[in-house]
Write an enzyme that holds these catalytic residues in place. Structure first.
Site, PDB file in Angstrom:
ATOM      1  N   TYR A 117       0.828  -1.202   0.000  1.00  0.00           N
ATOM      2  CA  TYR A 117       0.000   0.000   0.000  1.00  0.00           C
ATOM      3  C   TYR A 117       0.868   1.260   0.000  1.00  0.00           C
ATOM      4  O   TYR A 117       1.857   1.356   0.733  1.00  0.00           O
ATOM      5  CB  TYR A 117      -0.941   0.024   1.207  1.00  0.00           C
ATOM      6  CG  TYR A 117      -2.071  -0.993   1.145  1.00  0.00           C
ATOM      7  CD1 TYR A 117      -2.333  -1.737  -0.013  1.00  0.00           C
ATOM      8  CD2 TYR A 117      -2.892  -1.216   2.247  1.00  0.00           C
ATOM      9  CE1 TYR A 117      -3.368  -2.653  -0.068  1.00  0.00           C
ATOM     10  CE2 TYR A 117      -3.937  -2.135   2.200  1.00  0.00           C
ATOM     11  CZ  TYR A 117      -4.162  -2.854   1.037  1.00  0.00           C
ATOM     12  OH  TYR A 117      -5.194  -3.769   0.993  1.00  0.00           O
ATOM     13  N   PRO A 164     -16.823  -4.154   0.699  1.00  0.00           N
ATOM     14  CA  PRO A 164     -18.132  -4.673   1.089  1.00  0.00           C
ATOM     15  C   PRO A 164     -19.299  -3.784   0.681  1.00  0.00           C
ATOM     16  O   PRO A 164     -20.448  -4.220   0.705  1.00  0.00           O
ATOM     17  CB  PRO A 164     -18.024  -4.768   2.618  1.00  0.00           C
ATOM     18  CG  PRO A 164     -17.062  -3.690   2.978  1.00  0.00           C
ATOM     19  CD  PRO A 164     -16.049  -3.694   1.872  1.00  0.00           C
ATOM     20  N   LEU A 165     -18.986  -2.549   0.295  1.00  0.00           N
ATOM     21  CA  LEU A 165     -20.029  -1.640  -0.187  1.00  0.00           C
ATOM     22  C   LEU A 165     -19.998  -1.512  -1.707  1.00  0.00           C
ATOM     23  O   LEU A 165     -20.590  -0.600  -2.278  1.00  0.00           O
ATOM     24  CB  LEU A 165     -19.876  -0.264   0.466  1.00  0.00           C
ATOM     25  CG  LEU A 165     -20.125  -0.235   1.975  1.00  0.00           C
ATOM     26  CD1 LEU A 165     -19.716   1.103   2.566  1.00  0.00           C
ATOM     27  CD2 LEU A 165     -21.586  -0.531   2.281  1.00  0.00           C
ATOM     28  N   THR A 167     -22.773   4.384  -5.832  1.00  0.00           N
ATOM     29  CA  THR A 167     -22.942   5.829  -5.734  1.00  0.00           C
ATOM     30  C   THR A 167     -23.238   6.433  -7.103  1.00  0.00           C
ATOM     31  O   THR A 167     -23.430   7.623  -7.226  1.00  0.00           O
ATOM     32  CB  THR A 167     -21.685   6.491  -5.153  1.00  0.00           C
ATOM     33  OG1 THR A 167     -20.574   6.227  -6.045  1.00  0.00           O
ATOM     34  CG2 THR A 167     -21.366   5.953  -3.775  1.00  0.00           C
TER      35      THR A 167
END
Length: 294
Positions: free
Chosen positions: A50, A206-207, A213
């Site tokens: 990352y 998970p969204l 959106t």
């Protein structure tokens, strides 16, 4: 019997806290960690890659400022991907490396980055076609015997890959993509495998990785319509319903919320107390797939 690390639900995903997103200062890292703890989120998900191999160390700088933080949190990190970046000039091509030497070296570098002497959870980031299970087992056993790694798991592994590796080394976690727009794990055996082998699944994105959106997903309207019906019934927001939908599954999925805002984590924390009825769960599944069950 697997060691229980008492990870929080949700887990805070840190991928975008640094160079790949918000570019937090040390003060901002520390503030975010403290905000997470204040709402009951004690687990933080990392990977060595990352921020082009920089985010772990930046997070560690915040821990070094307040020595009391480490004992309050659970550190999860991943290794096994070799990225081509100026921070790793010896990498010539993006590849996987699950050799004993690389796993141990990566874990020890993560320990140095975080300024700690142990990792709560170490995961193999991706299935490696050249993975030699006896080497992975030797690496993990060495790290666990030295107290440097408490629990071991994998990420993005399919059931047959899990089953092969677990013949050599106990696997306690599998971090997978699963959400209202990625429903395959409910039917392809991944979550069944977790239940069968007492493996705790973690859910990345998970969204839906932000696809809910906008109008990019083919079932966007049906998903949001179904979810809006449930927001009224359960007196909760859209994100809470989507996380509650995952939480309702008997495999006890732990959502990894990749956000730079503690409010999003607070929403997911609320979702932990919501359990959808069976019909409501299937209402959402129908909305996601466009079909009734057979």
């Amino acid at each position: 019997m697997k060691q229980q690390e008492q990870l929080s639900s949700p887990i805070a995903g840190c991928m975008r806290w640094g160079k790949w997103g918000a570019n937090f200062s040390t003060a901002a890292y520390r503030a975010m960690i403290e905000e997470c703890l204040a709402i009951g989120v004690n687990s933080f998900d990392h990977a060595d890659i990352y921020g082009d191999y920089t985010t772990e160390e930046e997070f560690g700088d915040a821990l070094k400022e307040d020595k009391t933080l480490r004992s309050q949190i659970k550190l999860i990190t991943k290794c096994g991907i070799q990225m081509v970046t100026e921070n790793r000039p010896n990498h010539n091509i993006k590849s996987y490396n699950t050799s004993k030497k690389h796993i141990i070296r990566s874990a020890e570098q993560s320990l140095k980055n975080f300024g700690t002497d142990y990792l709560d959870v170490l995961l193999i980031h991706r299935p490696d076609p050249l993975l030699a299970p006896e080497e992975v087992a030797e690496a993990i056993q060495t790290l666990q015997n030295q107290g440097k790694v408490h629990a071991f798991g994998v990420s993005n592994f399919l059931p047959h890959q899990v089953n092969m590796l677990r013949k050599w080394v106990p696997i306690q976690y599998n971090q997978i993509e699963v959400s209202i727009i990625c429903t395959a794990p409910f039917n392809n055996g991944i979550l069944d495998n977790c239940i069968e082998n007492e493996i705790t699944p973690m859910a990345w994105a998970p969204l839906g990785g932000g696809l809910l959106t906008d109008d990019l997903h083919p079932h966007y309207r049906s998903i949001t319509h179904a979810a809006s019906l449930l927001t009224e019934k359960y007196v909760a927001g859209l994100n809470e319903i989507l996380i509650a939908w995952l939480n309702t599954h008997p495999s006890k999925i732990l959502p990894v919320i990749g956000t730079t805002k503690s409010e999003r984590l607070a929403q997911a924390k609320i979702a932990a107390s919501i359990k959808l009825t069976r019909e409501d769960w299937f209402l959402m599944m129908k909305a996601a797939t466009g079909e009734d069950v057979a």
